[in-house]
Each structure stands twice: as structure tokens, then as C-alpha cells.
Design a protein around this motif. Sequence first.
Motif, PDB file in Angstrom:
ATOM      1  N   ARG A  16      -6.954  34.138 -13.343  1.00  0.00           N
ATOM      2  CA  ARG A  16      -6.972  33.109 -14.402  1.00  0.00           C
ATOM      3  C   ARG A  16      -7.170  31.726 -13.802  1.00  0.00           C
ATOM      4  NH1 ARG A  16      -2.937  36.522 -16.971  1.00  0.00           N
ATOM      5  NH2 ARG A  16      -1.256  35.411 -15.902  1.00  0.00           N
ATOM      6  N   GLN A  17      -6.556  31.482 -12.647  1.00  0.00           N
ATOM      7  CA  GLN A  17      -6.723  30.171 -12.013  1.00  0.00           C
ATOM      8  C   GLN A  17      -8.162  29.988 -11.529  1.00  0.00           C
ATOM      9  OE1 GLN A  17      -5.699  27.259 -12.397  1.00  0.00           O
ATOM     10  NE2 GLN A  17      -3.662  27.432 -11.475  1.00  0.00           N
ATOM     11  N   ARG A  18      -8.802  31.068 -11.080  1.00  0.00           N
ATOM     12  CA  ARG A  18     -10.216  30.998 -10.678  1.00  0.00           C
ATOM     13  C   ARG A  18     -11.105  30.714 -11.890  1.00  0.00           C
ATOM     14  NH1 ARG A  18     -11.379  33.522  -5.505  1.00  0.00           N
ATOM     15  NH2 ARG A  18      -9.410  34.101  -4.530  1.00  0.00           N
ATOM     16  N   ILE A  19     -10.735  31.248 -13.035  1.00  0.00           N
ATOM     17  CA  ILE A  19     -11.479  30.954 -14.271  1.00  0.00           C
ATOM     18  C   ILE A  19     -11.383  29.468 -14.583  1.00  0.00           C
ATOM     19  CG2 ILE A  19     -11.541  31.311 -16.781  1.00  0.00           C
ATOM     20  CD1 ILE A  19     -12.663  33.659 -15.206  1.00  0.00           C
ATOM     21  N   MET A  20     -10.184  28.895 -14.430  1.00  0.00           N
ATOM     22  CA  MET A  20     -10.012  27.462 -14.684  1.00  0.00           C
ATOM     23  C   MET A  20     -10.856  26.635 -13.726  1.00  0.00           C
ATOM     24  SD  MET A  20      -8.017  26.945 -17.254  1.00  0.00           S
ATOM     25  CE  MET A  20      -7.722  25.212 -16.987  1.00  0.00           C
TER      26      MET A  20
END
Length: 550
Positions: A161-165
Motif C-alpha cells: 500500500r505504501q508503494r501504491i502511495m
Amino acid sequence: MSTPILRIENLVVETGGRYPVPILNGISLEIGSGETVCLVGESGSGKSVTSLATMGLLPKGALVARSGHIWLEGEDVLAAGPRRLKQLRATRMSMIFQEPMTALNPVLTVGRQIEEVLKAHASLGAGEQRRRVLEMLEQVHLPDVERIYGSYPHQLSGGQRQRIMIAMALILRPKLLIADEPTTALDVTTQKQILKLVRELQAELGTSVLFITHDMGVVADIADRVCVMHHGDIVETAATKTILSDPKEAYTRALLAAVPALLPRSPRADKSYETVLETVELGMVYRQKSFLRARPGTVAAEDVNLVLRRGRTLGIVGESGSGKSTVARCVMRLIDPTAGSVRVGGKDISSLSRNALRPYRKRIQMIFQDPNRSLNPRITVGDSITEGPINYGAKRAAARSRAAELLELVGMPADVLDRHPHQFSGGQRQRIAIARALAMDPDVLVADEAVSALDVSVQAQVLDLLDDIQARLGVAILFITHDLRVAAQICDDVAVMQKGRVVEYGPAEAVLRHPRQDYTRELIEAAPGRDWDFPNFRPLAATLAADPRI
């Protein structure tokens, strides 16, 4: 330093209303092209307010930029209207927030959410948008990008999810990236991957980074320069190595002194042979129910054997999903283990009924990660602490008197009994949560990431408090953490978990200084700032060379 991408000059931010309170007291800072500047300080120092002011996201009516300038490539952000600010966001500056689960829309696929950035700021057809998004997902090193593109946030791990952000923030190649505590909730290996990713993308895209954090290990690994904030002022600015090895200001020195080095505590003599908690071949399988066919379950813990003696601290460390919290919940009987046993004072409680379990509940108490969620905001501190003893038959007056004693024990004045949780800081609330757990006179405290959300200085105070309480009361502590520095500071023994199994177990000195397993070595290597002895303002190698006994 190169030509500044961002220059903040004499920025003053105050609360709105009739009686304004200053939040930022005329701060100034610069970030050059391709440079990473870390903004550090405790909660309430003004770090996040600085980032929100830069993005033009100060909450209307609550906070107001009274004076000063924020120059982004020569354009004053404070003078820009709402329409211009919308154009600047994502195209020339963007932001990664601390908690992606709250920043991402839970009802839209992540691919569609990234496409929304392109729809708002670029004239591209649907096919080209999809191609750009898939390309960006590959750039942030996500696996099986077609599947990820169509996934919802809850179907991804915290690191994914942090990589998506990050993909969403960088898809339009902005000149400035603001990262507000983007790795705080991540385990050390995922944290290392995210920091490496930020550096790679920064080198490829030439982006300048304003990195907000209270983790000095992250500062040591990623920053070119450091700005230290305290009560709305920038009290010190210097190159990273200068800040870490020769801090000038007393506040900076105190901040660094509170950061534990990755050196295990001095071994304590095991004076007690009394085992207060033991798990024997403990296992937990989460099974999926289906009316059509039997489905294999997910093994969260398997053959976990642990022993905790009175007055000792046993740490369980590992990555997210390793089974740490599952073991804690099984020990507390918040969930029922599917195999093995949990023994409290020699008695197996793993299969006891609810009524039979009641006498043993008071012997194991839990300190949760977030006191904001574990303390009831509707009732007073006194009622929170006395609730358990009263439910077990204590007289209200006696329970209240004991609550006052416990508050004094954890460093809080007794007159807070009639106040509510929201009237205290995060560190004070965690002290109250510890007092509540001690009210039942337990043999074991289970601390599940109990200090991970706290500033380093508050974290140091809480760890010292737990150590002091243990020395006074002889309580045993089962300490779950992903922070190896914390484990080194407080734990007598350490169990390393990977994929539900204990892969290494022994005294903290042996496990953290001389690990036998590759996985343990990987965890230690991934710890941010592992090469620095922060309290002594020098590289760890220098400390080891100075004292060969360590």
C-alpha cells in the motif's frame, strides 16, 4: 547547495479564532535540487504543519499562515489561489502520507485511484493512462502489476500500500516530494525496501525530498541535511553526519541520547526459577469457512515454544505477518489456539471455558499499541483503572486508592483520576494504560508494540518506566516489537519469528550480537541507522573498538 527547489522564509502559522496560538514561529529552510532534507522533532514540534502549509492543505479556520513565504521553484505557494494550488499538487509537488490505509479509497481499485491523478492533470486516453500506471507500478517494484492494478487496498500488505502511495505521488514526476512519516508503521525489512525505493526514484527522476520523521535511524540512512524542530522553531540545521556526531543544541543532543543503540542490554542474573508463562507447541490456523468445500487454512503460528520467568522480559521480533501478535492473542486467550498449550503458573489455560478462565485473566494483562483506542474516551482515567478490580470484587474506595498509588508509580499525579484521556499527551496516555494493566496485580504484562507510535524521548521514558516497574514488582513482560533497538534495550531473551515459527531463540546478547540464522542477520542488517551509536554521537564501530567488553 544547488538552486533551491523549495525555500521557506520566516513562515508563521497560528491557530484561527479570536485568540490565536502560534504553531510555527517564523521558520526558514531550503531544499536543493535532488536533495533529501529530514525534518525531525517530537510530536507537536510543527513538522506536519510545515508540510501541510507547503502543500496548501492547512485546515481552513483551524490553522492560518499569518506571514512569510513558501517559494516552490520561485512561485509563492501562499499567494496561489485554490485553482492554482490544485495544479501545483501532483505536477510540481506531491505528498506521501503516514498511513496509506486511511489515505487510499477502500471502494476503488488502486489502479483506478492512480489513474484519477492522470485524469485531473494530464490529457491522456484510457489506454495510455493504463499503460502509464502499469509502468509506474513496475517502477516501484510491485509484483504481478496486472493483479495489483485491479486490487483493492485491503487486499495488499502495508508495504505494498505504501508503494501504491509512492506511485501515485510520483506518476507526474513532481520536483518536490514530501514524505510524512511514511515508514513509521512498517517492519524493518519493509522499511528498508521503501527507503531504498525512494532513493532509487529520486536518483532517476531528480526529485527533491522533504522527509518528516522522528526515527533517527531513518535520518542516518536517507538524509543529506537535517533540520531539527522544537516547539515551532528550527533549532539546528546541518549536514547529517555533523548532526549525528557533533550536535550543537541541547535539544538535539537530548533527542539523540534517547535513541537506543543496537547493543543488547547487559545480561541480568536470572534470580527466579519460577516460570509464570509457557507455550508448548502452540499453533494457530485461521480456517476459511465454506459450504461447498473444505479450504486449507492459513497457518499463523506453528510449534511455538516459549518460557517466561518472573521478573524477566522476553521479546518476540519479526516482520509483519510473522505471527508475533497471533502468539500474543493466544497467550491472552483473545483467540483460541488450534494446537498446543498455554500454561500460566503451570496450568494449561488454552482450552478452558470462559468461566473457568476468569481467575487466570487477571494474571495476564495487556498493554496495546495505541492508548487512544484502548482507553475509553467517555469515562475518566479513574474509572478506566478501577473497572477491572471492581469487576473482580474489589470495593470502589479501595480500588480508587490503589489507582492513585499506581498513577504515582507510573509518574502521573493522583489528581488526574477525574480527567478524561483526551486531556493527556500520547506518552501520558500510555502511562495510564500501564497503570490500568497493573491494577489487576498481574504476573505477566503482554506489551504489543507498546512504544512503536511514540516519539523517541517519550519511548525512552516508557521503556525506563517498564524497567523500573519490573524491578519493583517482579512482573514478567512479553514484549512484541519490530524495532530491534527497543528489543536490545529492554529484553533479556529474544525469540525471532518467521512465517509463524520461532527460527531463533536465546539470550538477547547471543541472538542480537551473534545470530546463527540468516533471517536474524537480515533483520539486523535491515535496521535503519544500525551503524550509529546515537547516544554517544559516534559510529557504532567506534564504540565497539573503545570497549571490547561490549
